[in-house]
Design an enzyme around this catalytic site. Structure first.
Site, PDB file in Angstrom:
ATOM      1  N   LYS A 118       0.865  -1.187   0.000  1.00  0.00           N
ATOM      2  CA  LYS A 118       0.000   0.000   0.000  1.00  0.00           C
ATOM      3  C   LYS A 118       0.893   1.225   0.000  1.00  0.00           C
ATOM      4  O   LYS A 118       2.025   1.170   0.485  1.00  0.00           O
ATOM      5  CB  LYS A 118      -0.882   0.009   1.253  1.00  0.00           C
ATOM      6  CG  LYS A 118      -2.047   0.963   1.188  1.00  0.00           C
ATOM      7  CD  LYS A 118      -3.078   0.492   0.186  1.00  0.00           C
ATOM      8  CE  LYS A 118      -4.474   0.572   0.649  1.00  0.00           C
ATOM      9  NZ  LYS A 118      -5.355  -0.355  -0.032  1.00  0.00           N
TER      10      LYS A 118
HETATM   11  N1  GLU Z   1      -7.221  -0.080  -3.338  1.00  0.00           N
HETATM   12  C1  GLU Z   1      -7.950  -1.264  -3.584  1.00  0.00           C
HETATM   13  C2  GLU Z   1      -7.965  -2.168  -2.361  1.00  0.00           C
HETATM   14  O1  GLU Z   1      -7.777  -1.709  -1.250  1.00  0.00           O
HETATM   15  C3  GLU Z   1      -7.498  -1.979  -4.856  1.00  0.00           C
HETATM   16  C4  GLU Z   1      -6.066  -2.412  -4.858  1.00  0.00           C
HETATM   17  C5  GLU Z   1      -5.583  -2.954  -6.192  1.00  0.00           C
HETATM   18  O2  GLU Z   1      -6.387  -3.057  -7.107  1.00  0.00           O
HETATM   19  O3  GLU Z   1      -4.391  -3.227  -6.282  1.00  0.00           O
HETATM   20  O4  GLU Z   1      -8.243  -3.332  -2.451  1.00  0.00           O
END
Ligand code: GLU
Length: 425
Positions: A118
């Site tokens: 993240k």
């Molecule tokens: N931000 C989204 C999540 O928390 C998608 C992450 C992604 O597609 O890599 O799952």
């Protein structure tokens, strides 16, 4: 508002980052993992923070600001690091670290070949001009480029980031590495984006909600659903649930909440937000506060906003049968336990909102293969993937007599542990 709950829950020892650790501890308790195995699973592989200086131009004045950006790569035993990038003033390393861990469990639970990561920048994007946001994003990519890559780490949209931001990331990375659409997902369709990626998380939330109603033998038709947060995830979940026959009686954004016992017309609400920038002033519904929204009786409550909005303070007024975690970490662990004791079914974030990362996986596959899938194929495969995960979680929860979250964590943690051990980390 967020500062309030953080202060309250931190005092009581249940802030959302601690909650993530508490959920993990509870899940592994039954699995008999050694302390060193647990430590291995919780460690970040790499944590990068960068400083991004930027000249801002407001009211004819030029000022220099330095923003901090982060990327936490948690675990890549099962595949390249994967996870979103958020732009929010409250972004900090401990939040990003907890969210990166959550991505590892999420990708493992839905069994896609990625690890977890993240990132984000501590910035309020609404206070920046579009050009400033673009420069900020590009400078972030310049500094993060060594750790990003199609087979290394693939960012995606998250809070306050969108396909345009992903397009800048793709372009900046490609300047130095050649045409590389697979380095980021959630791109616009014209740049290798996936049909249906934009609405995938919300559609996935609606799909999981329907499965849960079915399992509990509750009719979705005419069921009262309240959705907190009307961004990408909340609005598409609302739209889909309405088309499935549910009555969306409450919705909200940062400016306040709306309630109508007969159901709010979601198509009009989305059009209203596109025109006016917020739900404020939307007719045909009663204006209530965000706090009041959570206390309205409903069949399903769907938090799709910030972390920790359902906490020790807000929990007592909640009057629902089901909570579907569309946001990441919306329920603190103390609130979780109280809600569970009241017989409320909670479908955890790593299952409920996994439609987004599943669609990201399809986009990545499409980019690597240079081959585009159609919208129906995307939708069917995403639902099949979610359905498998849902069934696995439900079966384990029944077999081990644990709640859905504990079962989901147990499945995910064991998959990651097996890969870690096989690879010999
Ligand atoms: N931000 C989204 C999540 O928390 C998608 C992450 C992604 O597609 O890599 O799952």
């Amino acid at each position: 508002m967020k500062e309030n709950w953080q202060a309250i829950d931190t005092q009581k020892g249940c802030c959302c980052h601690d909650s993530q650790a508490a959920f993990f501890d509870r899940a592994v308790e039954q699995l008999g993992l050694t302390v060193s195995q647990q430590e291995l699973l919780l460690q970040s592989f790499r944590e990068v923070s960068v400083q991004i200086p930027l000249k801002l131009h407001h009211d004819g004045e030029e000022t220099l600001h330095t923003f901090t950006g982060y990327r936490v790569q948690h675990n890549h035993a099962r595949g390249p690091f994967k996870g979103g990038l958020r732009f929010h003033p409250d972004v900090n390393i401990s939040e990003i670290r907890a969210l990166a861990q959550l991505m590892t469990w999420k990708t493992a639970l839905v069994d896609i070949p990625f690890g977890g990561a993240k990132g984000g920048i501590a910035v309020d994007p609404s206070r920046l001009l579009v050009d400033e946001l673009e420069i900020l994003t590009r400078r972030f990519v310049q500094k993060m480029a060594p750790v990003f890559g199609v087979d290394k780490d693939i960012p995606a949209p998250d809070m306050n980031t969108n396909p345009q931001v992903m397009a800048w990331i793709f372009d900046e990375y490609s300047k130095f590495n050649g045409y590389t659409p697979g380095v980021v997902t959630g791109k616009p369709i014209d740049l290798g984006g996936l049909q249906g990626r934009l609405e995938a998380t919300g559609n996935g939330v609606a799909f999981v909600t329907a499965q849960t109603f079915n399992d509990l033998s509750l009719p979705l038709k005419n069921a009262a659903v309240i959705i907190q947060g009307f961004g990408n995830v909340g609005s598409y979940a609302a739209l889909r649930l309405q088309s499935m026959g549910a009555r969306v009686t409450g919705i909200s954004d940062v400016d306040g909440a709306l309630f109508n016992a007969d159901g709010i017309d979601i198509v009009s609400a989305i059009q209203f937000v596109q025109k006016n920038g917020s739900l404020k002033g939307f007719p045909h519904a009663e204006n209530i506060s965000n706090e009041q929204l959570l206390t309205q009786p409903c069949d399903a409550l769907i938090p799709a906003a910030l972390e920790g909005t359902i906490n020790c303070e807000s929990e007592s007024g909640i009057n629902t049968k089901i909570i579907i975690e569309a946001a990441n970490m919306p329920v603190t662990h103390m609130a979780n336990d109280k809600l569970r004791a009241r017989g409320i079914t909670i479908v955890p974030d790593i299952l409920a909102n996994a439609g987004g990362v599943i669609a990201s996986y399809f986009e990545w596959v499409q980019n690597v293969q240079r081959f585009a899938w159609d919208r129906d194929t995307v939708q069917q495969r995403m639902e099949a993937c979610l359905s498998h995960a849902y069934t696995d979680v439900r079966k384990l929860s029944e077999k081990s007599q644990v709640d859905l979250r504990t079962a989901a964590y147990q499945l995910a943690v064991m998959r990651v542990l097996r890969s870690v051990e096989l690879r010999g980390f």
